[in-house]
Scaffold this motif. Structure first.
Motif, PDB file in Angstrom:
ATOM      1  N   SER A   1       0.823  -1.208   0.000  1.00 54.73           N
ATOM      2  CA  SER A   1       0.000   0.000   0.000  1.00 54.73           C
ATOM      3  C   SER A   1       0.861   1.262   0.000  1.00 54.73           C
ATOM      4  O   SER A   1       0.588   2.216  -0.747  1.00 54.73           O
ATOM      5  CB  SER A   1      -0.941  -0.007   1.209  1.00 54.73           C
ATOM      6  OG  SER A   1      -1.888  -1.050   1.110  1.00 54.73           O
TER       7      SER A   1
ATOM      8  N   SER B   1      -8.852  -2.837  -4.573  1.00 56.84           N
ATOM      9  CA  SER B   1      -8.618  -4.184  -4.049  1.00 56.84           C
ATOM     10  C   SER B   1      -9.891  -4.743  -3.421  1.00 56.84           C
ATOM     11  O   SER B   1     -10.161  -5.942  -3.503  1.00 56.84           O
ATOM     12  CB  SER B   1      -7.489  -4.159  -3.016  1.00 56.84           C
ATOM     13  OG  SER B   1      -6.277  -3.753  -3.611  1.00 56.84           O
TER      14      SER B   1
ATOM     15  N   THR C   1      -0.753  -9.265  -0.926  1.00 57.41           N
ATOM     16  CA  THR C   1      -1.902  -8.632  -0.303  1.00 57.41           C
ATOM     17  C   THR C   1      -1.626  -7.158  -0.079  1.00 57.41           C
ATOM     18  O   THR C   1      -0.494  -6.680  -0.238  1.00 57.41           O
ATOM     19  CB  THR C   1      -2.225  -9.310   1.041  1.00 57.41           C
ATOM     20  OG1 THR C   1      -3.442  -8.793   1.561  1.00 57.41           O
ATOM     21  CG2 THR C   1      -1.101  -9.104   2.043  1.00 57.41           C
ATOM     22  N   SER C   2      -2.659  -6.435   0.265  1.00 57.78           N
ATOM     23  CA  SER C   2      -2.556  -5.019   0.616  1.00 57.78           C
ATOM     24  C   SER C   2      -3.554  -4.760   1.728  1.00 57.78           C
ATOM     25  O   SER C   2      -4.373  -5.620   2.067  1.00 57.78           O
ATOM     26  CB  SER C   2      -2.849  -4.124  -0.592  1.00 57.78           C
ATOM     27  OG  SER C   2      -4.225  -4.199  -0.942  1.00 57.78           O
TER      28      SER C   2
ATOM     29  N   VAL D   1      -7.072  -5.353   0.529  1.00 55.98           N
ATOM     30  CA  VAL D   1      -7.445  -6.767   0.433  1.00 55.98           C
ATOM     31  C   VAL D   1      -7.754  -7.337   1.810  1.00 55.98           C
ATOM     32  O   VAL D   1      -8.750  -8.051   1.995  1.00 55.98           O
ATOM     33  CB  VAL D   1      -6.314  -7.565  -0.252  1.00 55.98           C
ATOM     34  CG1 VAL D   1      -6.622  -9.056  -0.229  1.00 55.98           C
ATOM     35  CG2 VAL D   1      -6.124  -7.093  -1.690  1.00 55.98           C
TER      36      VAL D   1
ATOM     37  N   GLY E   1      -7.529  -5.081  -7.636  1.00 57.52           N
ATOM     38  CA  GLY E   1      -6.204  -4.670  -7.198  1.00 57.52           C
ATOM     39  C   GLY E   1      -5.232  -5.826  -7.073  1.00 57.52           C
ATOM     40  O   GLY E   1      -5.152  -6.705  -7.929  1.00 57.52           O
ATOM     41  N   VAL E   2      -4.504  -5.831  -5.972  1.00 59.49           N
ATOM     42  CA  VAL E   2      -3.467  -6.836  -5.719  1.00 59.49           C
ATOM     43  C   VAL E   2      -4.112  -8.201  -5.553  1.00 59.49           C
ATOM     44  O   VAL E   2      -5.159  -8.340  -4.916  1.00 59.49           O
ATOM     45  CB  VAL E   2      -2.665  -6.451  -4.462  1.00 59.49           C
ATOM     46  CG1 VAL E   2      -1.580  -7.475  -4.174  1.00 59.49           C
ATOM     47  CG2 VAL E   2      -2.055  -5.068  -4.641  1.00 59.49           C
ATOM     48  N   GLN E   3      -3.472  -9.213  -6.116  1.00 61.49           N
ATOM     49  CA  GLN E   3      -4.020 -10.556  -6.099  1.00 61.49           C
ATOM     50  C   GLN E   3      -3.207 -11.474  -5.189  1.00 61.49           C
ATOM     51  O   GLN E   3      -2.026 -11.242  -4.924  1.00 61.49           O
ATOM     52  CB  GLN E   3      -4.039 -11.128  -7.524  1.00 61.49           C
ATOM     53  CG  GLN E   3      -4.901 -10.327  -8.491  1.00 61.49           C
ATOM     54  CD  GLN E   3      -6.338 -10.246  -8.047  1.00 61.49           C
ATOM     55  OE1 GLN E   3      -6.980 -11.264  -7.813  1.00 61.49           O
ATOM     56  NE2 GLN E   3      -6.851  -9.033  -7.911  1.00 61.49           N
TER      57      GLN E   3
ATOM     58  N   ARG F   1      -3.667  -8.206 -14.259  1.00 70.26           N
ATOM     59  CA  ARG F   1      -3.554  -7.641 -12.917  1.00 70.26           C
ATOM     60  C   ARG F   1      -2.137  -7.806 -12.408  1.00 70.26           C
ATOM     61  O   ARG F   1      -1.653  -8.923 -12.249  1.00 70.26           O
ATOM     62  CB  ARG F   1      -4.517  -8.350 -11.962  1.00 70.26           C
ATOM     63  CG  ARG F   1      -5.975  -8.258 -12.380  1.00 70.26           C
ATOM     64  CD  ARG F   1      -6.850  -9.086 -11.466  1.00 70.26           C
ATOM     65  NE  ARG F   1      -8.254  -9.031 -11.858  1.00 70.26           N
ATOM     66  CZ  ARG F   1      -9.214  -9.696 -11.256  1.00 70.26           C
ATOM     67  NH1 ARG F   1      -8.933 -10.489 -10.234  1.00 70.26           N
ATOM     68  NH2 ARG F   1     -10.454  -9.590 -11.661  1.00 70.26           N
TER      69      ARG F   1
ATOM     70  N   GLU G   1      -6.384   2.578  -3.919  1.00 67.01           N
ATOM     71  CA  GLU G   1      -5.901   1.198  -4.050  1.00 67.01           C
ATOM     72  C   GLU G   1      -6.718   0.261  -3.178  1.00 67.01           C
ATOM     73  O   GLU G   1      -7.055  -0.856  -3.600  1.00 67.01           O
ATOM     74  CB  GLU G   1      -4.420   1.143  -3.672  1.00 67.01           C
ATOM     75  CG  GLU G   1      -3.784  -0.222  -3.798  1.00 67.01           C
ATOM     76  CD  GLU G   1      -4.022  -1.103  -2.580  1.00 67.01           C
ATOM     77  OE1 GLU G   1      -4.179  -2.322  -2.758  1.00 67.01           O
ATOM     78  OE2 GLU G   1      -4.073  -0.554  -1.461  1.00 67.01           O
ATOM     79  N   SER G   2      -7.038   0.692  -1.966  1.00 68.71           N
ATOM     80  CA  SER G   2      -7.850  -0.135  -1.083  1.00 68.71           C
ATOM     81  C   SER G   2      -9.232  -0.371  -1.679  1.00 68.71           C
ATOM     82  O   SER G   2      -9.778  -1.476  -1.603  1.00 68.71           O
ATOM     83  CB  SER G   2      -7.973   0.537   0.298  1.00 68.71           C
ATOM     84  OG  SER G   2      -6.709   0.733   0.876  1.00 68.71           O
TER      85      SER G   2
END
Length: 373
Positions: free
Chosen positions: A175, A312, A323-324, A327, A317-319, A233, A308-309
């Motif tokens: 993040s 996600s 993680t973030s 997520v 977003g992040v897969q 992604r 971004e949050s």
């Protein structure tokens, strides 16, 4: 006594940046926020190596384990764990005695126990390699000593049995990196574009700002979905997509500052001396716009982290297994009734970071405002 001896020493002046730094240091909220941000960044940077857990390692025996300072497994949970392992070996445990880091027990079965099946103790997250102390009744009865593997989950575990503390710190890396990188992209594009438009003026300025207006009209989520469809992604895509949109506000701010600065005497003098346009922009225009730009950057970073949050949370977003904070908050929101800690800890890190960045931005605004001196 000579006149030279009576002369007072020259008073050293301070630049605008030195004065701003002094004023910022007097702002307790801004300095406290700066310290908090430093501690969070340091924890996210080195913390995952100190937790003793890999961020993608799943402990099947510790799914949704509550946060606690107590080591796992507890003495009360060991007999039940032994029962589960013994069931896989097709044997019945008895005489279970827990003694610190070891447990002694007896396995019995109607047929001789295949000692190769004792590997199930090794495969458990709670036990190590068992040691056979005695064999009786032609192998149908085994006395074992099994070491207990103690683990700590300070933030608990998630729905897959992964350590939440490690994942929260790894998520902080992602993040914060996305926030800083996307802000860097927006900073470079927005400052150069806005300074060029404001200084050149006329039809060029009008054309460049109409392009900005057109980009403003494009839906952000639609733009991100298109990028995901075409490029897949990945981590780089996230900050490119966010930074490629957020530079629009930066360009407008820098353009407004440039329109004021280009009428100053030092800029007019540089033009009269024949200084090239590129040098005027890099030496006179852009450096004098950095005050408002720095303030906006501190407010843009939390905005990018929230974006971004949000992405996600929508699954864009992040897969996994990366993680973030977005997520983790998404996963925690789905499990809030039975595992509230999955939401509380990532949300606490995110909220603390956002508050600290906003307080720091307010402090920089007060420190860099020439009218508030």
């Amino acid at each position: 006594m000579s006149d030279q001896a009576l002369a007072s020493p020259p008073i050293a002046g301070r630049s605008l940046w030195q004065d701003a730094a002094t004023r910022l240091q007097r702002n307790r909220a801004a300095m406290a926020s700066l310290i908090v941000l430093g501690l969070i960044a340091l924890a996210c940077l080195i913390g995952p190596w100190l937790t003793g857990h890999a961020y993608d390692h799943a402990y099947q025996d510790y799914v949704r384990t509550p946060a606690s300072f107590e080591s796992r497994p507890t003495a009360e949970a060991i007999p039940a764990a032994v029962q589960r392992v013994a069931a896989r070996i097709r044997a019945t445990p008895s005489d279970i005695a827990v003694n610190g880091d070891t447990v002694r027990l007896t396995l019995s079965a109607p047929r001789p126990i295949d000692q190769r099946l004792l590997v199930y103790f090794d495969r458990s997250d709670m036990f190590g390699t068992p040691k056979i102390l005695a064999t009786a009744e032609d192998g149908r009865r085994l006395s074992l000593e099994v070491p207990v593997e103690h683990l700590r989950f300070l933030f608990g575990t998630d729905g897959n049995g992964r350590d939440l503390l490690t994942r929260t710190l790894i998520a902080g890396r992602v993040s914060l990196a996305i926030g800083l990188l996307a802000t860097g992209v927006a900073l470079v594009i927005g400052v150069v574009y806005g300074a060029a438009a404001g200084y050149l003026g006329g039809r060029i300025d009008m054309l460049m700002m109409r392009i900005v207006d057109v980009l403003y009209a494009l839906p952000f989520i639609f733009f991100v979905i298109l990028l995901v469809v075409f490029f897949g992604r990945n981590f780089v895509l996230m900050f490119l997509a966010v930074g490629a949109i957020e530079w629009l506000d930066m360009a407008r701010i820098v353009r407004g500052q440039t329109l004021s600065i280009k009428r100053q005497d030092y800029v007019l003098a540089a033009e009269a001396l024949g200084v090239p346009t590129r040098d005027i922009l890099t030496r006179h225009i852009i450096p004098n716009t950095l005050g408002p730009v720095i303030i906006y950057v501190t407010l843009l970073v939390p905005k990018v982290i929230l974006l971004e949050s949000f992405l996600s949370f929508l699954g864009l977003g992040v897969q996994e297994p990366m993680t973030s904070w977005g997520v983790l908050i998404s996963d925690g929101a789905r499990a809030i009734e039975g595992a509230a800690w999955m939401l509380a800890f990532p949300a606490a890190f995110l909220v603390t970071t956002l508050f600290a960045l906003n307080f720091l931005g307010d402090g920089l605004r007060d420190a860099l405002d020439p009218r508030d001196r």
